[in-house]
Design a protein around this motif. Sequence first.
Motif, PDB file in Angstrom:
ATOM      1  N   GLN A   1      36.466  -8.264  -7.328  1.00 59.58           N
ATOM      2  CA  GLN A   1      36.887  -7.093  -8.096  1.00 59.58           C
ATOM      3  C   GLN A   1      38.401  -6.969  -8.031  1.00 59.58           C
ATOM      4  O   GLN A   1      38.997  -6.866  -6.958  1.00 59.58           O
ATOM      5  CB  GLN A   1      36.240  -5.814  -7.569  1.00 59.58           C
ATOM      6  CG  GLN A   1      36.539  -4.602  -8.452  1.00 59.58           C
ATOM      7  CD  GLN A   1      35.642  -3.427  -8.159  1.00 59.58           C
ATOM      8  OE1 GLN A   1      35.087  -3.316  -7.080  1.00 59.58           O
ATOM      9  NE2 GLN A   1      35.492  -2.538  -9.131  1.00 59.58           N
ATOM     10  N   LEU A   2      39.024  -6.977  -9.204  1.00 59.43           N
ATOM     11  CA  LEU A   2      40.474  -6.915  -9.286  1.00 59.43           C
ATOM     12  C   LEU A   2      40.972  -5.478  -9.362  1.00 59.43           C
ATOM     13  O   LEU A   2      42.047  -5.160  -8.836  1.00 59.43           O
ATOM     14  CB  LEU A   2      40.964  -7.704 -10.502  1.00 59.43           C
ATOM     15  CG  LEU A   2      40.450  -9.145 -10.619  1.00 59.43           C
ATOM     16  CD1 LEU A   2      41.066  -9.815 -11.834  1.00 59.43           C
ATOM     17  CD2 LEU A   2      40.745  -9.931  -9.356  1.00 59.43           C
TER      18      LEU A   2
ATOM     19  N   GLU B   1      44.236  -6.038  -2.087  1.00 60.62           N
ATOM     20  CA  GLU B   1      43.764  -6.661  -0.852  1.00 60.62           C
ATOM     21  C   GLU B   1      42.907  -7.893  -1.121  1.00 60.62           C
ATOM     22  O   GLU B   1      42.653  -8.684  -0.200  1.00 60.62           O
ATOM     23  CB  GLU B   1      42.978  -5.647  -0.011  1.00 60.62           C
ATOM     24  CG  GLU B   1      41.635  -5.228  -0.593  1.00 60.62           C
ATOM     25  CD  GLU B   1      41.724  -4.156  -1.655  1.00 60.62           C
ATOM     26  OE1 GLU B   1      40.665  -3.682  -2.122  1.00 60.62           O
ATOM     27  OE2 GLU B   1      42.862  -3.774  -2.023  1.00 60.62           O
ATOM     28  N   THR B   2      42.472  -8.092  -2.375  1.00 58.16           N
ATOM     29  CA  THR B   2      41.699  -9.288  -2.709  1.00 58.16           C
ATOM     30  C   THR B   2      42.588 -10.416  -3.248  1.00 58.16           C
ATOM     31  O   THR B   2      42.083 -11.497  -3.570  1.00 58.16           O
ATOM     32  CB  THR B   2      40.618  -8.958  -3.757  1.00 58.16           C
ATOM     33  OG1 THR B   2      41.239  -8.631  -5.012  1.00 58.16           O
ATOM     34  CG2 THR B   2      39.749  -7.802  -3.295  1.00 58.16           C
ATOM     35  N   HIS B   3      43.897 -10.145  -3.385  1.00 58.84           N
ATOM     36  CA  HIS B   3      44.798 -11.184  -3.881  1.00 58.84           C
ATOM     37  C   HIS B   3      44.952 -12.282  -2.814  1.00 58.84           C
ATOM     38  O   HIS B   3      45.029 -11.982  -1.625  1.00 58.84           O
ATOM     39  CB  HIS B   3      46.163 -10.593  -4.228  1.00 58.84           C
ATOM     40  CG  HIS B   3      47.035 -11.505  -5.026  1.00 58.84           C
ATOM     41  ND1 HIS B   3      47.746 -12.546  -4.465  1.00 58.84           N
ATOM     42  CD2 HIS B   3      47.295 -11.551  -6.361  1.00 58.84           C
ATOM     43  CE1 HIS B   3      48.417 -13.182  -5.408  1.00 58.84           C
ATOM     44  NE2 HIS B   3      48.170 -12.594  -6.579  1.00 58.84           N
TER      45      HIS B   3
ATOM     46  N   ALA C   1      50.358 -12.406   3.195  1.00 61.02           N
ATOM     47  CA  ALA C   1      50.894 -13.734   3.507  1.00 61.02           C
ATOM     48  C   ALA C   1      52.367 -13.604   3.887  1.00 61.02           C
ATOM     49  O   ALA C   1      53.091 -12.769   3.325  1.00 61.02           O
ATOM     50  CB  ALA C   1      50.741 -14.658   2.299  1.00 61.02           C
ATOM     51  N   PRO C   2      52.848 -14.400   4.855  1.00 62.51           N
ATOM     52  CA  PRO C   2      54.263 -14.302   5.242  1.00 62.51           C
ATOM     53  C   PRO C   2      55.173 -14.779   4.116  1.00 62.51           C
ATOM     54  O   PRO C   2      54.938 -15.819   3.497  1.00 62.51           O
ATOM     55  CB  PRO C   2      54.361 -15.216   6.467  1.00 62.51           C
ATOM     56  CG  PRO C   2      53.203 -16.147   6.348  1.00 62.51           C
ATOM     57  CD  PRO C   2      52.115 -15.386   5.668  1.00 62.51           C
ATOM     58  N   GLY C   3      56.224 -14.006   3.849  1.00 58.40           N
ATOM     59  CA  GLY C   3      57.205 -14.406   2.855  1.00 58.40           C
ATOM     60  C   GLY C   3      58.225 -15.350   3.446  1.00 58.40           C
ATOM     61  O   GLY C   3      58.176 -15.703   4.628  1.00 58.40           O
TER      62      GLY C   3
ATOM     63  N   ASP D   1      53.070  -7.494   1.012  1.00 54.54           N
ATOM     64  CA  ASP D   1      52.165  -6.359   1.153  1.00 54.54           C
ATOM     65  C   ASP D   1      51.866  -5.716  -0.197  1.00 54.54           C
ATOM     66  O   ASP D   1      52.252  -6.228  -1.260  1.00 54.54           O
ATOM     67  CB  ASP D   1      52.749  -5.330   2.129  1.00 54.54           C
ATOM     68  CG  ASP D   1      54.127  -4.827   1.685  1.00 54.54           C
ATOM     69  OD1 ASP D   1      54.553  -5.150   0.547  1.00 54.54           O
ATOM     70  OD2 ASP D   1      54.767  -4.093   2.466  1.00 54.54           O
ATOM     71  N   GLY D   2      51.191  -4.575  -0.154  1.00 55.56           N
ATOM     72  CA  GLY D   2      50.794  -3.901  -1.382  1.00 55.56           C
ATOM     73  C   GLY D   2      51.949  -3.519  -2.283  1.00 55.56           C
ATOM     74  O   GLY D   2      51.928  -3.805  -3.495  1.00 55.56           O
TER      75      GLY D   2
END
Length: 642
Positions: free
Chosen positions: A499-500, A519-521, A526-528, A535-536
């Motif tokens: 669910q997107l 949160e589903t991405h 993931a570390p930049g 983050d969001g």
Amino acid sequence: MDGRSYHDEARVAADANADGSRGATVSEDKPLPVDLSHHYSEVTRSRLASKIKEYYKLFQIPGIANLAGGLPNVRFFPFDTLEAQTAKPERWTPTPNYPDEYPLSSAATGEAPPPVDDPAAPARILVPKEITDETDLLKKIDLATALQYGMSEGYPPLLSWVRQFTREHLHPNVPYRNGPDVILTCGSTDGFSKTLDLLVDSWSEGISDIRDRPGLLCETFIYGSILTQSLPRGVQVSPVKADEFGMLATGEGGLEDVLENWDPAKGRRPHLMYTVTLGHNPTGIVLSIERKKQIYAICSKYDVIIVEDEPYWYLQFPSAAVEEAKSRDEPVPDLPDAYKPAISSGYPFLDSLTPSFLTVDTDGRVIRLDTFSKTVAPGCRLGWITAQPAFIERLTRITECSTQQPSGFVQSMISELVLGAQPAAVKSSFLSLRTSRERAAFTGWQMGGWVRWLEGLRGMYERRMNRMCRLLDAGSFQLKTGTPLRSADSDWGVVTKTQLFSYRWPRGGMFVWIKMHFETHPLWQAPGTSGAPIDGPALSIALLMFLTARPHLVLASVGAMFSSTDEIRDEVGWAYYRLCFAAVAEDVIDASSKRFTDGIHKFWRIKDVKEIERLIKPPGADEVDVDALSEEMAQLGTWMGC
């Protein structure tokens, strides 16, 4: 214009003239003006500059579908040309007033029945320059009268029409003696500004006593202009939690909880509440009459005045719950009993609508803001306030020393628009009245054409809403096909469903309020490249910019624009997007909705953090400052949040 707006170009020209680089009459040896900013008031010092110019280029992208701004569509303006050709009330086809009258082909398919007797053909209105056979200036409907200094309450013919519409048709069930009164304003923004003048003493940090600091109750998400007007006065915003049905009356974070447990060390317990209950901006909620009664009882208990801003009151969508269930293959929910007013408005359409807080206003503590912006045109800047007579008297005094009156041009045009088709006997009856009190109380105006216009507008916007939401439903999940891990299952395919985004079909207003499931991405947390996680807030800004690029070309409003406090913006505001189905042309609704969902699906396929950082990194910047970008997005609320 290399991404710069007209306003940017104008500022460049002005700056150039100011420093003598252009213009023969400007001399560089002239002294600069003295800095006199120490004379600024505390309110003026507290006003923040808008940062929108950095994002003007988003509005100017060729082919961009602007689903961000809350503007009514130009096709729905009643004026066809500047020469005052007007739309007929029958131009747009209404939709049914109650859910049990569905399905209807026009609502289900998004197609309106063919016009009858060419209702789309414009009619012409004319405001004469001068009427010479009438000596009483308060009776004339002509430019010579309307363009003079006039009554602060409003142009008499229009004031009496608005007063009748408000008291007898829009709010016929106000429970206090003699009912409310009205005053015309320069739109709802002006109305709220004057309401603040009426009820709020400005407070300055470091100067004023903290115990005197005023407070404003509101929903978690709010129209940004309310904040830009309130905060410079030192008003403390106190958000109240809401559920899918609107502001909570009770429970943790609800209205009673906030007021009962108020800490005086933070300031004065809030005595003012701002709310949009009928097609809330941005959430699309319609607050039920039962919830209003609960909230009103609490406001009465704690002596809170309710400021009810209702630009979308006529846009309530009876089909939403039923069509939502059908679109998602869910059981049709049990629908509440339709509201039945004790006293009829005289029009089935108006009777079917969820009513105002004024319907339960036994104390006279409701101040209602109305506008012609969403029913005629935003640029007309004309509206009215409805409240108990004592409030209106004070608002009249405020108007006398501020705006004085709305534009005479606008008042005369709107007067002719709503009054021009009146029977001769009605106009004659109005003209026979001698005193301003009699004229203000006149109730002989016919309202059928105006109500039919509103009913048709609701039908057009409801069909648009249905079309957009069906397409959004179709794209809210991403399906992926994988290979089974075990060879024994090789004949089977593995399908994952992600669910997107999720949302509730709006029950009113002009907006779809979407919660993105970042949160589903695949790059969530993931570390930049700098070590900070994706983050969001970072994904939210990246998606906004991604959607404005080809081939998607869609502009949405991010939730940061509507967050009532910085804490809400940082905690949850980034997760939401608002889409407006009113602003774009009807033939663009389908394509822009599809581009929006296609863009989200493609964004979810990004696996490289550098791509996300490229999207959110401003040109020339050494590193990404997500917090600063989020704050700048919030500054767009005044411009894109209407």
